[in-house]
Scaffold this motif. Structure first.
Motif, PDB file in Angstrom:
ATOM      1  N   ILE A 177       0.822  -1.211   0.000  1.00  0.00           N
ATOM      2  CA  ILE A 177       0.000   0.000   0.000  1.00  0.00           C
ATOM      3  C   ILE A 177       0.859   1.266   0.000  1.00  0.00           C
ATOM      4  CG2 ILE A 177      -1.668   1.364   1.316  1.00  0.00           C
ATOM      5  CD1 ILE A 177      -2.990  -1.283   2.130  1.00  0.00           C
ATOM      6  N   GLY A 178       1.771   1.373   0.933  1.00  0.00           N
ATOM      7  CA  GLY A 178       2.625   2.567   1.014  1.00  0.00           C
ATOM      8  C   GLY A 178       3.532   2.714  -0.197  1.00  0.00           C
ATOM      9  N   ILE A 179       4.115   1.613  -0.636  1.00  0.00           N
ATOM     10  CA  ILE A 179       5.018   1.628  -1.788  1.00  0.00           C
ATOM     11  C   ILE A 179       4.262   2.061  -3.041  1.00  0.00           C
ATOM     12  CG2 ILE A 179       6.408   0.143  -3.303  1.00  0.00           C
ATOM     13  CD1 ILE A 179       6.972  -1.531  -0.689  1.00  0.00           C
ATOM     14  N   ASP A 180       3.067   1.489  -3.238  1.00  0.00           N
ATOM     15  CA  ASP A 180       2.294   1.834  -4.438  1.00  0.00           C
ATOM     16  C   ASP A 180       1.762   3.262  -4.380  1.00  0.00           C
ATOM     17  OD1 ASP A 180       2.787  -0.540  -5.750  1.00  0.00           O
ATOM     18  OD2 ASP A 180       1.017  -1.539  -4.948  1.00  0.00           O
ATOM     19  N   PHE A 181       1.467   3.761  -3.198  1.00  0.00           N
ATOM     20  CA  PHE A 181       1.069   5.166  -3.072  1.00  0.00           C
ATOM     21  C   PHE A 181       2.233   6.069  -3.473  1.00  0.00           C
ATOM     22  CE2 PHE A 181       0.411   9.171  -0.808  1.00  0.00           C
ATOM     23  CZ  PHE A 181      -0.852   9.508  -1.286  1.00  0.00           C
ATOM     24  N   LEU A 182       3.447   5.713  -3.048  1.00  0.00           N
ATOM     25  CA  LEU A 182       4.628   6.482  -3.445  1.00  0.00           C
ATOM     26  C   LEU A 182       4.850   6.410  -4.952  1.00  0.00           C
ATOM     27  CD1 LEU A 182       7.167   5.663  -0.587  1.00  0.00           C
ATOM     28  CD2 LEU A 182       6.008   7.837  -1.021  1.00  0.00           C
ATOM     29  N   LYS A 183       4.632   5.228  -5.544  1.00  0.00           N
ATOM     30  CA  LYS A 183       4.758   5.080  -7.000  1.00  0.00           C
ATOM     31  C   LYS A 183       3.749   5.984  -7.705  1.00  0.00           C
ATOM     32  CE  LYS A 183       6.163   0.225  -6.812  1.00  0.00           C
ATOM     33  NZ  LYS A 183       5.701  -1.144  -7.102  1.00  0.00           N
ATOM     34  N   MET A 184       2.529   6.035  -7.173  1.00  0.00           N
ATOM     35  CA  MET A 184       1.510   6.886  -7.773  1.00  0.00           C
ATOM     36  C   MET A 184       1.929   8.352  -7.690  1.00  0.00           C
ATOM     37  SD  MET A 184      -2.528   7.373  -6.830  1.00  0.00           S
ATOM     38  CE  MET A 184      -2.132   7.971  -5.187  1.00  0.00           C
ATOM     39  N   CYS A 185       2.407   8.782  -6.538  1.00  0.00           N
ATOM     40  CA  CYS A 185       2.857  10.173  -6.382  1.00  0.00           C
ATOM     41  C   CYS A 185       3.999  10.488  -7.338  1.00  0.00           C
ATOM     42  CB  CYS A 185       3.282  10.436  -4.940  1.00  0.00           C
ATOM     43  SG  CYS A 185       1.927  10.395  -3.760  1.00  0.00           S
ATOM     44  N   LEU A 186       4.939   9.583  -7.449  1.00  0.00           N
ATOM     45  CA  LEU A 186       6.060   9.763  -8.365  1.00  0.00           C
ATOM     46  C   LEU A 186       5.563   9.856  -9.807  1.00  0.00           C
ATOM     47  CD1 LEU A 186       9.130   9.906  -8.774  1.00  0.00           C
ATOM     48  CD2 LEU A 186       9.142   7.402  -8.870  1.00  0.00           C
ATOM     49  N   ALA A 187       4.626   9.000 -10.180  1.00  0.00           N
ATOM     50  CA  ALA A 187       4.075   9.020 -11.539  1.00  0.00           C
ATOM     51  C   ALA A 187       3.340  10.327 -11.817  1.00  0.00           C
ATOM     52  CB  ALA A 187       3.144   7.826 -11.757  1.00  0.00           C
ATOM     53  N   VAL A 188       2.613  10.839 -10.831  1.00  0.00           N
ATOM     54  CA  VAL A 188       1.916  12.118 -11.002  1.00  0.00           C
ATOM     55  C   VAL A 188       2.938  13.239 -11.217  1.00  0.00           C
ATOM     56  CG1 VAL A 188       0.533  13.876  -9.805  1.00  0.00           C
ATOM     57  CG2 VAL A 188      -0.186  11.479  -9.746  1.00  0.00           C
ATOM     58  N   ILE A 189       3.964  13.275 -10.398  1.00  0.00           N
ATOM     59  CA  ILE A 189       4.989  14.320 -10.514  1.00  0.00           C
ATOM     60  C   ILE A 189       5.687  14.244 -11.868  1.00  0.00           C
ATOM     61  CG2 ILE A 189       7.233  15.092  -9.622  1.00  0.00           C
ATOM     62  CD1 ILE A 189       6.136  14.214  -6.805  1.00  0.00           C
ATOM     63  N   ILE A 190       6.107  13.033 -12.252  1.00  0.00           N
ATOM     64  CA  ILE A 190       6.797  12.851 -13.539  1.00  0.00           C
ATOM     65  C   ILE A 190       5.900  13.283 -14.690  1.00  0.00           C
ATOM     66  CG2 ILE A 190       7.662  11.119 -15.175  1.00  0.00           C
ATOM     67  CD1 ILE A 190       8.697   9.552 -12.687  1.00  0.00           C
ATOM     68  N   SER A 191       4.679  12.799 -14.692  1.00  0.00           N
ATOM     69  CA  SER A 191       3.800  13.088 -15.824  1.00  0.00           C
ATOM     70  C   SER A 191       3.421  14.566 -15.888  1.00  0.00           C
ATOM     71  CB  SER A 191       2.558  12.194 -15.810  1.00  0.00           C
ATOM     72  OG  SER A 191       1.832  12.370 -14.626  1.00  0.00           O
ATOM     73  N   LYS A 192       3.168  15.193 -14.743  1.00  0.00           N
ATOM     74  CA  LYS A 192       2.838  16.628 -14.751  1.00  0.00           C
ATOM     75  C   LYS A 192       4.018  17.440 -15.313  1.00  0.00           C
ATOM     76  CE  LYS A 192      -0.375  18.555 -13.121  1.00  0.00           C
ATOM     77  NZ  LYS A 192      -1.573  19.085 -13.776  1.00  0.00           N
ATOM     78  N   ARG A 193       5.232  17.105 -14.900  1.00  0.00           N
ATOM     79  CA  ARG A 193       6.401  17.860 -15.362  1.00  0.00           C
ATOM     80  C   ARG A 193       6.683  17.623 -16.847  1.00  0.00           C
ATOM     81  NH1 ARG A 193      10.719  17.811 -10.356  1.00  0.00           N
ATOM     82  NH2 ARG A 193       9.403  19.033  -8.969  1.00  0.00           N
ATOM     83  N   VAL A 194       6.606  16.376 -17.261  1.00  0.00           N
ATOM     84  CA  VAL A 194       6.890  16.066 -18.664  1.00  0.00           C
ATOM     85  C   VAL A 194       5.790  16.630 -19.561  1.00  0.00           C
ATOM     86  CG1 VAL A 194       7.122  14.199 -20.362  1.00  0.00           C
ATOM     87  CG2 VAL A 194       8.307  14.037 -18.162  1.00  0.00           C
ATOM     88  N   LEU A 195       4.536  16.460 -19.186  1.00  0.00           N
ATOM     89  CA  LEU A 195       3.452  16.979 -20.007  1.00  0.00           C
ATOM     90  C   LEU A 195       3.506  18.499 -20.092  1.00  0.00           C
ATOM     91  CD1 LEU A 195       0.517  14.640 -18.887  1.00  0.00           C
ATOM     92  CD2 LEU A 195       1.662  14.675 -21.122  1.00  0.00           C
ATOM     93  N   LYS A 196       3.939  19.154 -19.025  1.00  0.00           N
ATOM     94  CA  LYS A 196       4.079  20.621 -19.033  1.00  0.00           C
ATOM     95  C   LYS A 196       5.114  21.057 -20.079  1.00  0.00           C
ATOM     96  CE  LYS A 196       4.971  24.427 -15.809  1.00  0.00           C
ATOM     97  NZ  LYS A 196       5.303  24.749 -14.419  1.00  0.00           N
ATOM     98  N   VAL A 197       6.223  20.337 -20.150  1.00  0.00           N
ATOM     99  CA  VAL A 197       7.280  20.645 -21.111  1.00  0.00           C
ATOM    100  C   VAL A 197       6.824  20.322 -22.531  1.00  0.00           C
ATOM    101  CG1 VAL A 197       9.603  19.997 -21.888  1.00  0.00           C
ATOM    102  CG2 VAL A 197       9.153  20.352 -19.449  1.00  0.00           C
ATOM    103  N   VAL A 198       6.183  19.174 -22.704  1.00  0.00           N
ATOM    104  CA  VAL A 198       5.739  18.744 -24.031  1.00  0.00           C
ATOM    105  C   VAL A 198       4.672  19.668 -24.592  1.00  0.00           C
ATOM    106  CG1 VAL A 198       4.536  16.878 -25.270  1.00  0.00           C
ATOM    107  CG2 VAL A 198       6.347  16.332 -23.653  1.00  0.00           C
ATOM    108  N   GLU A 199       3.783  20.125 -23.733  1.00  0.00           N
ATOM    109  CA  GLU A 199       2.684  20.976 -24.183  1.00  0.00           C
ATOM    110  C   GLU A 199       3.103  22.430 -24.365  1.00  0.00           C
ATOM    111  OE1 GLU A 199      -0.239  20.194 -21.186  1.00  0.00           O
ATOM    112  OE2 GLU A 199      -0.744  18.242 -22.026  1.00  0.00           O
ATOM    113  N   ALA A 200       4.289  22.798 -23.839  1.00  0.00           N
ATOM    114  CA  ALA A 200       4.743  24.193 -23.949  1.00  0.00           C
ATOM    115  C   ALA A 200       5.241  24.520 -25.340  1.00  0.00           C
ATOM    116  CB  ALA A 200       5.851  24.437 -22.938  1.00  0.00           C
TER     117      ALA A 200
END
Length: 167
Positions: A144-167
């Motif tokens: 549970i804790g590990i997968d929650f951290l994976k989800m948070c990491l995925a959100v951070i990665i995707s938000k940052r990458v999508l921000k750059v790609v869409e710019a």
């Protein structure tokens, strides 16, 4: 399908295969980066492409290619104790991809995706162990804790990458 879509599907299938091989055996269900890749697949791709990506990954393993954790593959992997987790990946990626790409929606859909993975995973594990409580304790609690951290990491990665790609 556009060339870009085909390339993204191939990329995320490959990332899921690589993520499966980064494994920490802790018992019946190992810790891998597969779930992180399911999150990233969902956050980056459109629903049909997310579903297709994880379905291709699953099919590659079913036909015997060593794409699952610890270079395993074959139909036995799907009907084995951890098969429910694998079977859940396409549906989970599809659910995750339905998010509106804002933080609240991404977390909500991520939680729904992991709930799908845990539900199918525990049901199949329970079938093999004949003990639901034990299946839950082995197949959910340590993750549970590990997968929650994976989800948070995925959100951070995707938000940052999508921000750059869409710019």
């Amino acid at each position: 399908m556009k060339t870009k879509d085909i390339s993204l599907v191939a990329l995320f299938v490959t990332l899921t295969i690589v993520g499966a091989q980064i494994s920490i055996p802790i018992g019946t269900v190992p810790i891998t980066l597969q779930v992180l890749m399911v999150f990233l697949t969902g956050y980056f791709l459109k629903p049909t492409l997310a579903l297709l990506t994880q379905s291709i990954y699953l099919l590659l393993g079913i036909i015997g290619l060593p794409v699952f954790a610890n270079f395993s593959g074959g139909f036995a992997s799907i009907i084995g104790p951890t098969g429910g987790y694998l079977i859940a990946f396409p549906l989970a990626a599809w659910i995750i991809s339905l998010s509106k790409k804002d933080y609240f929606s991404m977390f909500l859909h991520g939680i729904l995706g992991i709930a799908i993975i845990y539900t199918l995973g525990v049901l199949v594990l329970n079938y093999h162990l004949h003990d639901f409580k034990k299946a839950f304790m082995i197949g959910v609690v340590p993750f549970i804790g590990i997968d929650f951290l994976k989800m948070c990491l995925a959100v951070i990665i995707s938000k940052r990458v999508l921000k750059v790609v869409e710019a």
